[in-house]
Design an enzyme around this catalytic site. Structure first.
Site, PDB file in Angstrom:
ATOM      1  N   LYS A  83     -12.079  -8.087-100.022  1.00  0.00           N
ATOM      2  CA  LYS A  83     -12.713  -8.210 -98.246  1.00  0.00           C
ATOM      3  C   LYS A  83     -14.555  -8.779 -98.724  1.00  0.00           C
ATOM      4  O   LYS A  83     -14.887  -8.483 -99.512  1.00  0.00           O
ATOM      5  CB  LYS A  83     -13.035  -7.296 -97.796  1.00  0.00           C
ATOM      6  CG  LYS A  83     -12.732  -7.889 -96.307  1.00  0.00           C
ATOM      7  CD  LYS A  83     -12.466  -6.452 -95.636  1.00  0.00           C
ATOM      8  CE  LYS A  83     -12.514  -6.579 -93.845  1.00  0.00           C
ATOM      9  NZ  LYS A  83     -12.750  -4.660 -93.684  1.00  0.00           N
TER      10      LYS A  83
HETATM   11  O1  G3P Z   1     -12.476  -4.475 -88.850  1.00  0.00           O
HETATM   12  C1  G3P Z   1     -13.438  -4.140 -88.207  1.00  0.00           C
HETATM   13  C2  G3P Z   1     -14.259  -2.570 -87.830  1.00  0.00           C
HETATM   14  O2  G3P Z   1     -14.550  -1.786 -89.101  1.00  0.00           O
HETATM   15  C3  G3P Z   1     -15.943  -3.570 -87.059  1.00  0.00           C
HETATM   16  O3  G3P Z   1     -15.859  -2.354 -85.980  1.00  0.00           O
HETATM   17  O4  G3P Z   1     -15.837  -2.037 -83.996  1.00  0.00           O
HETATM   18  O5  G3P Z   1     -17.870  -1.070 -85.451  1.00  0.00           O
HETATM   19  O6  G3P Z   1     -17.309  -3.216 -84.559  1.00  0.00           O
HETATM   20  P1  G3P Z   1     -16.824  -2.298 -85.263  1.00  0.00           P
END
Ligand code: G3P
Length: 219
Positions: A83
């Site tokens: 990634k």
């Molecule tokens: O897959 C991406 C994720 O882990 C980020 O999520 O909720 O931190 O924006 P968030």
């Protein structure tokens, strides 16, 4: 549609694998930071228990270092996807890695232009972050809709991996708009499994069945 678990927690992954609905796992430095200091071990364990793709994010910044780290990460297991956050400085690195046969997931995608550029390079996944658009008062679903149109307009093979999914509407719309993959935090997956009308329906069936005063269907 593929469903990935968005976590680096081994127990939670082991909980969901037997259901057969999990096609892979996505991790990132924030998720890994919750699992203790031995990240390499944590990641090796995850790659061993998950059959599908496991995304592991680079943490280096300088492009040559990013390239070297991406190669190291790719050697952890055959199901690793490296990634890399979107940045123009990384485009030549990503280009080289794709040519080397390394599977790449470009993360922190917020625009159709970013997504188009890395699709041209032939990356395996592009990860638009829905919830983080919502955080700044924009509808994060627009980017999924635009990416699906872009992918079909040009016949790109890169899979649209809807990320930063915070609630059921994000997931429902990602499904209906045609995202290829959704990565879901286990806490949300737990909630999705319970529907009040399903619970109510089971209660009613049980109540009606008990009127027969029979234990089993074939008694
Ligand atoms: O897959 C991406 C994720 O882990 C980020 O999520 O909720 O931190 O924006 P968030």
């Amino acid at each position: 549609m593929k469903i990935f678990l968005d976590t680096a927690n081994r127990e939670l992954i082991e909980k969901w694998i037997p259901t057969g609905i999990i096609d892979g796992v996505t991790t990132n430095p924030s998720l890994l930071s919750k699992e203790g200091k031995n990240s390499k071990k944590v990641l090796e364990n995850i790659c061993g228990i998950v059959k599908g793709d496991v995304s592991i994010e680079i943490v280096k910044k300088e492009p040559n270092e990013v390239y070297k780290q991406a190669i190291q990460i790719s050697k952890i297991a055959p199901n690793v996807v490296v990634k890399i956050p979107f940045a123009w400085e990384y485009l030549s690195v990503i280009n080289k890695l794709v040519k080397d046969g390394i599977k790449i997931n470009v993360t922190l995608i917020f625009s159709v232009v970013q997504a188009t550029l890395v699709s041209k390079l032939g990356v395996k996944y592009i990860s638009p972050f829905i919830g983080r658009w919502d955080d700044i008062d924009r509808d994060g679903m627009d980017v999924i809709e635009n990416l699906v149109i872009m992918k079909h307009n040009y016949g790109f093979k890169s899979e649209i991996l809807a990320a930063s999914i915070r609630h059921v509407i994000h997931l429902q719309k990602s499904i209906l708009m045609g995202a290829d993959v959704a990565t879901i935090p286990p806490t949300l997956l737990d909630k999705l499994m319970v529907h009040p009308l399903t619970q109510q329906g089971i209660k009613k069936f049980d109540a009606d069945w008990s009127k027969l005063e029979k234990e089993d269907l074939f008694d």
